[in-house]
Scaffold this active site. Sequence first.
Site, PDB file in Angstrom:
ATOM      1  N   ARG A   1      -2.480  11.608 128.535  1.00 57.44           N
ATOM      2  CA  ARG A   1      -3.013  11.697 129.389  1.00 57.44           C
ATOM      3  C   ARG A   1      -3.795  12.963 128.992  1.00 57.44           C
ATOM      4  O   ARG A   1      -2.428  13.545 129.231  1.00 57.44           O
ATOM      5  CB  ARG A   1      -2.578  11.636 130.801  1.00 57.44           C
ATOM      6  CG  ARG A   1      -3.047  11.616 131.820  1.00 57.44           C
ATOM      7  CD  ARG A   1      -1.845  11.124 133.347  1.00 57.44           C
ATOM      8  NE  ARG A   1      -2.409  13.077 134.237  1.00 57.44           N
ATOM      9  CZ  ARG A   1      -3.208  11.924 135.112  1.00 57.44           C
ATOM     10  NH1 ARG A   1      -3.275  10.712 135.510  1.00 57.44           N
ATOM     11  NH2 ARG A   1      -3.703  12.882 135.949  1.00 57.44           N
TER      12      ARG A   1
ATOM     13  N   THR B   1      -8.741  16.769 132.167  1.00 56.85           N
ATOM     14  CA  THR B   1      -9.776  15.548 132.901  1.00 56.85           C
ATOM     15  C   THR B   1      -8.787  15.025 133.032  1.00 56.85           C
ATOM     16  O   THR B   1      -9.981  13.338 133.786  1.00 56.85           O
ATOM     17  CB  THR B   1      -9.958  14.996 131.599  1.00 56.85           C
ATOM     18  OG1 THR B   1      -9.279  14.410 130.290  1.00 56.85           O
ATOM     19  CG2 THR B   1     -11.421  16.352 130.133  1.00 56.85           C
TER      20      THR B   1
ATOM     21  N   ASP C   1      10.164   6.074 131.449  1.00 55.80           N
ATOM     22  CA  ASP C   1      11.247   7.048 131.390  1.00 55.80           C
ATOM     23  C   ASP C   1      12.849   5.901 131.899  1.00 55.80           C
ATOM     24  O   ASP C   1      13.798   6.403 131.828  1.00 55.80           O
ATOM     25  CB  ASP C   1      11.192   7.633 132.884  1.00 55.80           C
ATOM     26  CG  ASP C   1      10.264   8.958 131.876  1.00 55.80           C
ATOM     27  OD1 ASP C   1       9.990   9.291 131.143  1.00 55.80           O
ATOM     28  OD2 ASP C   1       9.500   9.446 133.516  1.00 55.80           O
TER      29      ASP C   1
ATOM     30  N   ASP D   1       7.842   4.979 136.775  1.00 52.23           N
ATOM     31  CA  ASP D   1       7.715   5.033 135.614  1.00 52.23           C
ATOM     32  C   ASP D   1       8.101   4.847 134.804  1.00 52.23           C
ATOM     33  O   ASP D   1       9.269   4.394 134.283  1.00 52.23           O
ATOM     34  CB  ASP D   1       7.448   6.633 134.845  1.00 52.23           C
ATOM     35  CG  ASP D   1       7.400   6.416 133.300  1.00 52.23           C
ATOM     36  OD1 ASP D   1       7.582   6.282 132.428  1.00 52.23           O
ATOM     37  OD2 ASP D   1       6.252   7.625 133.653  1.00 52.23           O
TER      38      ASP D   1
HETATM   39  N1  URA Z   1       2.570   3.979 134.875  1.00 53.03           N
HETATM   40  C1  URA Z   1       3.966   3.291 134.852  1.00 53.03           C
HETATM   41  O1  URA Z   1       4.855   3.593 134.429  1.00 53.03           O
HETATM   42  N2  URA Z   1       4.223   3.041 136.284  1.00 53.03           N
HETATM   43  C2  URA Z   1       3.024   3.200 137.083  1.00 53.03           C
HETATM   44  O2  URA Z   1       2.955   2.805 138.361  1.00 53.03           O
HETATM   45  C3  URA Z   1       2.135   3.842 137.050  1.00 53.03           C
HETATM   46  C4  URA Z   1       1.626   4.437 135.621  1.00 53.03           C
END
Ligand code: URA
Length: 224
Positions: free
Chosen positions: A118, A122, A219, A216
């Site tokens: 990302r 932007t 993670d 996430d």
């Molecule tokens: N990426 C993720 O791992 N979880 C989300 O909720 C959005 C993007």
Amino acid sequence: MSVKTSQTTPAALPPSVFTLSPTAQLEALYTIIRDKTTSRGDFIFYSDRIIRLLVEEGLDHLPVVPKTVQTPTGSTYEGVGYEGKICGVSILRAGEAMEAGLREVCRSIRIGKILLQRDEETTLPKYYYSKFPEDIASRSVLLLDPVLASGGSSMKAVEILKEHGVPEERIIFINLISAPEGLKAFCTKYPAVRVITGWIDKGLNEKAYILPGLGDFGDRRYCL
Ligand code: URA
């Protein structure tokens, strides 16, 4: 006891979208991986179970041709065999988590990689790297990314695959969880790409995380 499952299904899904049947078993698996108290080990184990179901569903969408075999009883069986070659392509980092599930059912499958990140200015996904089998243009591609949130990364990945000669019709995008916003954007831009999603959630928050979601994915799988 029958259990009412809680999947949010948009009134009319585009014809290119396929979901797993929202059985009580599937909802139990999702409940475990959504739970913030679930350990990393359990998150890996139960998300792998869902990935296996998704990969099997994805394989159902590969083209087949008639194939006749002789059985040990001396009979002829007129069945089908897969047509052409396939490969997986994972979007790094989280998509790598789906590679083992694909290898479990397609033993020596080739797997390409796309690295996107990302861009904080932007907020759009920036392309860094990709590596594919040389003949990817002639293969069916199973595109792997566990989360379809806003759709930015998966749309960028399809753009890159198309630049390498893969037609939309031969791409099957497999994810565990999707947001209606991302699903709509993706299917509007690439209506011929088939999307296999395990669960459609309610929507996105202001940081583009899926709600109720699972946090996430990368993670939880690799870091926490
Ligand atoms: N990426 C993720 O791992 N979880 C989300 O909720 C959005 C993007």
